[in-house]
Design a protein around this motif. Structure first.
Motif, short mmCIF file in Angstrom:
data_model
loop_
_atom_site.label_atom_id
_atom_site.label_comp_id
_atom_site.label_asym_id
_atom_site.label_seq_id
_atom_site.Cartn_x
_atom_site.Cartn_y
_atom_site.Cartn_z
N PHE A 90 0.75 -0.84 -0.09
CA PHE A 90 0.17 0.04 -0.12
C PHE A 90 0.83 1.17 -0.19
O PHE A 90 1.32 1.66 0.87
CB PHE A 90 -0.76 0.38 1.33
CG PHE A 90 -1.91 1.26 1.65
CD1 PHE A 90 -1.61 2.01 1.33
CD2 PHE A 90 -3.61 0.03 1.15
CE1 PHE A 90 -2.89 3.07 0.67
CE2 PHE A 90 -4.51 1.76 1.69
CZ PHE A 90 -4.30 2.42 1.65
N SER B 176 1.61 5.04 -0.27
CA SER B 176 0.46 6.54 -0.02
C SER B 176 2.28 7.35 -0.33
O SER B 176 2.97 7.58 -0.13
CB SER B 176 0.13 6.45 1.23
OG SER B 176 0.70 6.74 2.41
N ILE C 142 5.88 3.46 1.97
CA ILE C 142 4.89 2.06 1.79
C ILE C 142 4.89 0.80 3.32
O ILE C 142 5.73 1.00 3.72
CB ILE C 142 5.50 1.53 0.23
CG1 ILE C 142 5.68 1.92 -1.13
CG2 ILE C 142 4.82 -0.37 -0.27
CD1 ILE C 142 6.36 1.33 -1.95
N ARG D 52 0.26 -4.68 3.95
CA ARG D 52 -1.13 -4.91 5.02
C ARG D 52 -1.14 -6.74 4.33
O ARG D 52 -1.21 -7.07 3.71
CB ARG D 52 -1.88 -4.71 4.38
CG ARG D 52 -2.32 -2.74 4.52
CD ARG D 52 -2.28 -2.98 6.20
NE ARG D 52 -2.36 -1.10 6.72
CZ ARG D 52 -2.42 -0.40 8.38
NH1 ARG D 52 -2.40 -1.52 8.93
NH2 ARG D 52 -2.61 0.97 8.52
N VAL E 52 -8.77 -8.34 2.18
CA VAL E 52 -9.46 -7.13 0.90
C VAL E 52 -10.89 -7.05 1.01
O VAL E 52 -10.61 -8.46 -0.04
CB VAL E 52 -8.73 -6.87 0.47
CG1 VAL E 52 -8.31 -5.72 -0.39
CG2 VAL E 52 -7.22 -5.92 1.30
N SER F 192 -8.77 -1.85 9.01
CA SER F 192 -7.25 -2.06 9.46
C SER F 192 -7.20 -1.99 11.22
O SER F 192 -7.45 -1.49 12.64
CB SER F 192 -7.25 -0.17 9.55
OG SER F 192 -5.94 0.30 9.52
N THR G 214 0.22 5.62 7.25
CA THR G 214 -0.84 5.67 6.37
C THR G 214 -2.06 6.71 6.26
O THR G 214 -2.41 6.97 5.57
CB THR G 214 -0.69 3.80 5.89
OG1 THR G 214 0.30 3.87 5.41
CG2 THR G 214 -1.89 4.18 4.54
N VAL H 14 -3.68 6.84 -3.66
CA VAL H 14 -3.03 5.65 -3.37
C VAL H 14 -2.85 5.22 -3.95
O VAL H 14 -3.40 5.09 -5.48
CB VAL H 14 -3.92 5.32 -1.93
CG1 VAL H 14 -3.70 5.83 -1.28
CG2 VAL H 14 -5.03 4.59 -2.24
N LEU I 296 -1.83 0.88 -4.69
CA LEU I 296 -2.19 -0.69 -4.44
C LEU I 296 -1.22 -1.65 -5.29
O LEU I 296 -1.25 -1.48 -6.59
CB LEU I 296 -3.75 -2.01 -4.14
CG LEU I 296 -3.48 -0.65 -3.18
CD1 LEU I 296 -3.78 0.84 -3.50
CD2 LEU I 296 -5.23 -1.32 -2.67
N LYS J 223 -1.68 -4.38 -10.56
CA LYS J 223 -1.08 -3.01 -9.95
C LYS J 223 -2.47 -2.12 -10.15
O LYS J 223 -3.37 -1.99 -11.15
CB LYS J 223 0.28 -2.06 -10.06
CG LYS J 223 -0.14 -1.91 -12.10
CD LYS J 223 1.05 -1.38 -12.77
CE LYS J 223 0.96 -1.22 -14.13
NZ LYS J 223 2.89 -1.48 -14.77
N ALA K 39 -8.29 6.38 -1.49
CA ALA K 39 -8.66 5.68 -0.69
C ALA K 39 -8.98 6.83 0.73
O ALA K 39 -8.28 7.86 1.07
CB ALA K 39 -7.24 5.02 0.32
N ILE L 200 -10.97 2.11 -0.48
CA ILE L 200 -10.47 1.91 -2.03
C ILE L 200 -11.14 2.25 -2.90
O ILE L 200 -11.64 1.51 -3.27
CB ILE L 200 -9.01 1.30 -2.19
CG1 ILE L 200 -7.95 1.31 -0.91
CG2 ILE L 200 -8.19 2.15 -3.15
CD1 ILE L 200 -8.24 0.40 0.34
#
Length: 210
Positions: A56, A58, A67, A70, A77, A89, A98, A108, A110, A122, A127, A157
């Motif tokens: 992840f 940001s 980075i 997660r 997810v 989270s 983040t 963001v 991912l 990708k 988010a 997201i």
């Protein structure tokens, strides 16, 4: 052109493509504009649900990217719809980098990778991370499965664009669960062989002269 190309191919990127001889191919991809957010298909949804972690990225207020990894059980997810991902989270090292970054810039990136199958996806998105008390209904929806620990934020997201990467240079790696699953038929065969050997030993003992 995909929405991902439109967002990723900045002027600086286009200059490097020109220098490296890939501008013509890029030009073909940029002929059509793609202003709308790119919806996830069943392939992307299935891929994301089948993984137990992702990277992840940001951007902080200083402009530096950050980075973090997660992780959780497979499927933590959740694909809420064709444009939205979400997960709960949980408390970690309590740096909240983040989470803080998202308050200044919701953009963001991912990165989902399946080493065993040598596939990677990708994704660009926007988010949000809000306290769990703000949306109890969504918390319940994201609770099974989820990462173990004290839940602090609900992260969603909104997918802007995505692209699949080629499998080049992905070293095959396998999780403990994947190795265990792959060994099931071998273990079953070994158990059968041991049973057969035990039966043969019993037969030999029965016919052995006293």
């Amino acid at each position: 052109m995909s929405r991902f190309d439109q967002l990723a191919y900045t002027e600086a990127v286009r200059q490097v493509q020109e220098e490296m001889g890939s501008a013509t191919a890029a030009d073909r991809r940029l002929r059509r504009q793609a202003e709308e957010a790119q919806p996830l298909t069943g392939s992307e949804a299935s891929f994301i649900r089948g993984l137990d972690g992702f990277l992840f990225a940001s951007v902080g207020q200083t402009g530096w990217p950050y980075i973090q990894f997660r992780g959780g059980p497979t499927g933590f997810v959740h694909v809420l719809d064709e444009h939205t991902l979400g997960y709960l989270s949980v408390r970690g090292n309590r740096q909240y980098i983040t989470t803080g970054n998202l308050r200044g810039d919701d953009r963001v990136a991912l990165f989902f990778i399946d080493h065993a199958r040598r596939a990677r996806l990708k994704l660009f998105g926007r988010a949000t991370a809000v306290p769990v008390g703000d949306d109890p209904g969504l918390v319940e929806r994201l609770s099974e499965p989820r990462t173990e620990g004290a839940v602090e934020h609900v992260v969603t997201i909104r997918v802007e664009a995505f692209a699949w990467n080629c499998p080049n240079h992905i070293t095959p790696r396998f999780s403990e669960r994947e190795v265990s699953d792959a060994l099931v038929p071998i273990r079953e065969r070994l158990a059968l062989v041991e049973q057969e050997n035990a039966a043969l030993r019993a037969e030999l003992a029965a016919v052995k002269p006293q």
